[in-house]
Design a protein around this motif. Structure first.
Motif, PDB file in Angstrom:
ATOM      1  N   TYR A 158       0.816  -1.219   0.000  1.00 18.97           N
ATOM      2  CA  TYR A 158       0.000   0.000   0.000  1.00 18.97           C
ATOM      3  C   TYR A 158       0.848   1.267   0.000  1.00 18.97           C
ATOM      4  O   TYR A 158       0.473   2.268  -0.629  1.00 18.97           O
ATOM      5  CB  TYR A 158      -0.977  -0.033   1.179  1.00 18.97           C
ATOM      6  N   THR A 159       1.992   1.234   0.648  1.00 16.97           N
ATOM      7  CA  THR A 159       2.869   2.404   0.633  1.00 16.97           C
ATOM      8  C   THR A 159       3.333   2.707  -0.780  1.00 16.97           C
ATOM      9  O   THR A 159       3.382   3.875  -1.200  1.00 16.97           O
ATOM     10  CB  THR A 159       4.077   2.181   1.558  1.00 16.97           C
ATOM     11  N   ARG A 160       3.668   1.677  -1.544  1.00 15.80           N
ATOM     12  CA  ARG A 160       4.109   1.868  -2.926  1.00 15.80           C
ATOM     13  C   ARG A 160       3.007   2.479  -3.788  1.00 15.80           C
ATOM     14  O   ARG A 160       3.311   3.107  -4.817  1.00 15.80           O
ATOM     15  CB  ARG A 160       4.543   0.536  -3.528  1.00 15.80           C
ATOM     16  N   ARG A 161       1.772   2.320  -3.396  1.00 16.39           N
ATOM     17  CA  ARG A 161       0.653   2.841  -4.184  1.00 16.39           C
ATOM     18  C   ARG A 161       0.059   4.110  -3.593  1.00 16.39           C
ATOM     19  O   ARG A 161      -0.981   4.589  -4.054  1.00 16.39           O
ATOM     20  CB  ARG A 161      -0.417   1.744  -4.314  1.00 16.39           C
ATOM     21  N   GLY A 162       0.703   4.643  -2.576  1.00 18.81           N
ATOM     22  CA  GLY A 162       0.231   5.878  -1.963  1.00 18.81           C
ATOM     23  C   GLY A 162      -1.076   5.730  -1.221  1.00 18.81           C
ATOM     24  O   GLY A 162      -1.836   6.700  -1.084  1.00 18.81           O
ATOM     25  N   LEU A 163      -1.353   4.522  -0.730  1.00 18.91           N
ATOM     26  CA  LEU A 163      -2.590   4.244  -0.016  1.00 18.91           C
ATOM     27  C   LEU A 163      -2.291   3.863   1.430  1.00 18.91           C
ATOM     28  O   LEU A 163      -1.240   3.272   1.715  1.00 18.91           O
ATOM     29  CB  LEU A 163      -3.348   3.096  -0.684  1.00 18.91           C
ATOM     30  N   PRO A 164      -3.194   4.164   2.360  1.00 21.33           N
ATOM     31  CA  PRO A 164      -2.981   3.760   3.753  1.00 21.33           C
ATOM     32  C   PRO A 164      -3.070   2.248   3.899  1.00 21.33           C
ATOM     33  O   PRO A 164      -4.047   1.642   3.408  1.00 21.33           O
ATOM     34  CB  PRO A 164      -4.107   4.456   4.513  1.00 21.33           C
ATOM     35  N   PRO A 165      -2.099   1.598   4.520  1.00 20.78           N
ATOM     36  CA  PRO A 165      -2.198   0.146   4.730  1.00 20.78           C
ATOM     37  C   PRO A 165      -3.424  -0.197   5.565  1.00 20.78           C
ATOM     38  O   PRO A 165      -3.679   0.399   6.613  1.00 20.78           O
ATOM     39  CB  PRO A 165      -0.894  -0.183   5.476  1.00 20.78           C
ATOM     40  N   ARG A 166      -4.190  -1.172   5.084  1.00 20.11           N
ATOM     41  CA  ARG A 166      -5.448  -1.544   5.728  1.00 20.11           C
ATOM     42  C   ARG A 166      -5.659  -3.045   5.527  1.00 20.11           C
ATOM     43  O   ARG A 166      -5.394  -3.572   4.446  1.00 20.11           O
ATOM     44  CB  ARG A 166      -6.601  -0.756   5.111  1.00 20.11           C
ATOM     45  N   VAL A 167      -6.137  -3.717   6.577  1.00 17.92           N
ATOM     46  CA  VAL A 167      -6.394  -5.149   6.505  1.00 17.92           C
ATOM     47  C   VAL A 167      -7.836  -5.405   6.920  1.00 17.92           C
ATOM     48  O   VAL A 167      -8.284  -4.912   7.970  1.00 17.92           O
ATOM     49  CB  VAL A 167      -5.443  -5.948   7.413  1.00 17.92           C
ATOM     50  N   ALA A 168      -8.581  -6.155   6.111  1.00 24.41           N
ATOM     51  CA  ALA A 168      -9.934  -6.573   6.450  1.00 24.41           C
ATOM     52  C   ALA A 168      -9.846  -7.917   7.163  1.00 24.41           C
ATOM     53  O   ALA A 168      -9.289  -8.870   6.617  1.00 24.41           O
ATOM     54  CB  ALA A 168     -10.793  -6.693   5.196  1.00 24.41           C
ATOM     55  N   VAL A 169     -10.392  -7.983   8.383  1.00 23.57           N
ATOM     56  CA  VAL A 169     -10.281  -9.183   9.210  1.00 23.57           C
ATOM     57  C   VAL A 169     -11.672  -9.748   9.490  1.00 23.57           C
ATOM     58  O   VAL A 169     -12.420  -9.205  10.300  1.00 23.57           O
ATOM     59  CB  VAL A 169      -9.572  -8.875  10.538  1.00 23.57           C
ATOM     60  N   PRO A 170     -12.054 -10.846   8.852  1.00 23.63           N
ATOM     61  CA  PRO A 170     -13.351 -11.486   9.148  1.00 23.63           C
ATOM     62  C   PRO A 170     -13.271 -12.279  10.456  1.00 23.63           C
ATOM     63  O   PRO A 170     -12.207 -12.774  10.841  1.00 23.63           O
ATOM     64  CB  PRO A 170     -13.566 -12.427   7.954  1.00 23.63           C
ATOM     65  N   HIS A 171     -14.409 -12.430  11.113  1.00 24.67           N
ATOM     66  CA  HIS A 171     -14.458 -13.214  12.355  1.00 24.67           C
ATOM     67  C   HIS A 171     -15.901 -13.557  12.676  1.00 24.67           C
ATOM     68  O   HIS A 171     -16.844 -12.981  12.108  1.00 24.67           O
ATOM     69  CB  HIS A 171     -13.812 -12.465  13.516  1.00 24.67           C
ATOM     70  N   ALA A 172     -16.096 -14.496  13.594  1.00 21.43           N
ATOM     71  CA  ALA A 172     -17.439 -14.865  14.018  1.00 21.43           C
ATOM     72  C   ALA A 172     -18.139 -13.655  14.621  1.00 21.43           C
ATOM     73  O   ALA A 172     -17.516 -12.819  15.284  1.00 21.43           O
ATOM     74  CB  ALA A 172     -17.382 -15.999  15.030  1.00 21.43           C
ATOM     75  N   ALA A 173     -19.436 -13.555  14.386  1.00 27.29           N
ATOM     76  CA  ALA A 173     -20.177 -12.385  14.858  1.00 27.29           C
ATOM     77  C   ALA A 173     -20.165 -12.264  16.372  1.00 27.29           C
ATOM     78  O   ALA A 173     -20.236 -11.151  16.915  1.00 27.29           O
ATOM     79  CB  ALA A 173     -21.613 -12.442  14.345  1.00 27.29           C
ATOM     80  N   ASP A 174     -20.087 -13.391  17.079  1.00 26.87           N
ATOM     81  CA  ASP A 174     -20.106 -13.348  18.537  1.00 26.87           C
ATOM     82  C   ASP A 174     -18.707 -13.318  19.137  1.00 26.87           C
ATOM     83  O   ASP A 174     -18.548 -13.440  20.352  1.00 26.87           O
ATOM     84  CB  ASP A 174     -20.891 -14.534  19.098  1.00 26.87           C
ATOM     85  N   ALA A 175     -17.686 -13.147  18.298  1.00 28.60           N
ATOM     86  CA  ALA A 175     -16.311 -13.064  18.785  1.00 28.60           C
ATOM     87  C   ALA A 175     -15.859 -11.612  18.785  1.00 28.60           C
ATOM     88  O   ALA A 175     -16.296 -10.806  17.955  1.00 28.60           O
ATOM     89  CB  ALA A 175     -15.385 -13.909  17.926  1.00 28.60           C
TER      90      ALA A 175
END
Length: 351
Positions: A158-175
């Motif tokens: 993301y740094t190379r593309r001028g974008l803020p590093p961001r990670v999408a993290v899925p998880h169980a709804a009750d966790a």
């Protein structure tokens, strides 16, 4: 019910397969990373099916990773090929039995970025900054390297593309948001949790159709395979009506999509986007003008997209809604959707 032209599922050619049945080659569905079934001719003249992930595809052959290993199929031997829904992880209807990672992979094909680089099972995505979904690393499966190395690779991408590093993290709804290992690793590095979101699913057969959701007097509904000026003018992206060029590409990136709008007096007052992949229809970009809320327009948009999905042979539907949006959650719940799982973003401390 609205009338729109079909897009996306265009037969490339029809051939005779095993048992004398006609099959269609859906070339547009042969995307690397998709789960596919490829019927192909064997040397003895019989036919066999290769079911698994499409690992490679070019003008000469298809490579399918199956449960029994890698299968290479010459293009000249292909009898039929198409994408198929992910396998169930548990018993139940498809919209309930699908696993979290598998559904995340389905949804990713409804909102494709301009650029995607895979790191093991993780998908690093970039689309000029238009939406978190198209500009985040989707942490499903294993990155194939230690988490510390994976984080460094995400930062570099993301740094190379001028974008803020961001990670999408899925998880169980009750966790809690720190339950998945990637979230704990990122939290220890100071990455903040952002935009907690719920993924809701439904059986299309249980959703009402347009005929059951009448429009207010003076309103009409229309749809098209691309967004028109009225649709784009109402769709809100980060509080503005100006959708950047990258955004327009993302909006039409699925195998097929429909842009539904409710019009009153020549003005578009409600919009939504439906998208399709094998077995699934997605609902995104639902927006109702402030002056027309609480009049049932969002419910009619859902019904229109449900009809469109059923016409395409889909059996399940999904949508994503901010965890804090109690009003939207109530609407979707009353329409027949239930929570499947959750996800949130982890944002680099320097973003």
């Amino acid at each position: 019910m609205l009338a729109v032209g079909e897009c996306g599922e265009v037969p490339v050619g029809a051939v005779e397969g095993a048992g004398g049945l006609a099959h269609v080659l859906r070339e547009h569905e042969l995307v690397v990373g998709a789960r596919v079934v490829v019927r192909h001719r064997l040397p003895d003249g019989s036919a066999s099916d290769a079911l698994g992930e499409l690992a490679a595809a070019d003008g000469e052959e298809l490579v399918v990773t199956t449960r029994r290993g890698e299968v290479r199929v010459r293009r000249a031997d292909v009898l039929a090929a198409k994408a198929v829904p992910p396998p169930p992880r548990r018993r139940g209807a498809p919209h309930e039995a699908v696993g979290t990672d598998e559904l995340e992979a389905v949804m990713a094909e409804h909102w494709r970025p301009d650029e995607r680089v895979d790191l093991g099972g993780w998908r690093l995505r970039a689309a000029g900054g238009f939406t978190g979904r198209a500009n985040s690393a989707l942490a499903i499966g294993s990155p194939g390297v230690p988490l510390g190395e994976a984080v460094a690779a995400v930062e570099d991408f993301y740094t190379r593309r001028g974008l803020p590093p961001r990670v999408a993290v899925p998880h169980a709804a009750d966790a809690g948001p720190d339950a998945p290992a990637p979230a704990r690793e990122l939290a220890a590095r100071g990455w903040a949790a952002d935009t907690p979101t719920l993924v809701m699913t439904a059986a299309l057969s249980a959703l009402p159709g347009a005929a059951a959701v009448p429009l207010p007097a003076g309103c009409s509904v229309a749809g098209s395979p691309e967004p028109d000026a009225g649709w784009l003018g109402l769709y809100r992206y980060r509080g503005t009506t100006a959708v950047p060029p990258a955004g327009r590409r993302v909006l039409v990136s699925a195998d097929a999509q429909v842009f539904v709008r409710v019009v009153e007096g020549g003005t578009t007052v409600a919009v939504a986007r439906g998208s399709a992949s094998p077995g699934w229809v997605g609902v995104t970009a639902v927006e109702v003008a402030a002056s027309h809320r609480r009049r049932g327009l969002a419910r009619r948009l859902l019904a229109e997209i449900a009809d469109w999905g059923r016409a395409r042979g889909a059996v399940s539907a999904y949508l994503q809604v901010a965890e804090a949006n109690a009003g939207a959650r109530a609407l979707y719940g009353s329409a027949g959707f239930a929570v499947h799982h959750a996800y949130h973003y982890r944002v680099h401390p320097g973003a």
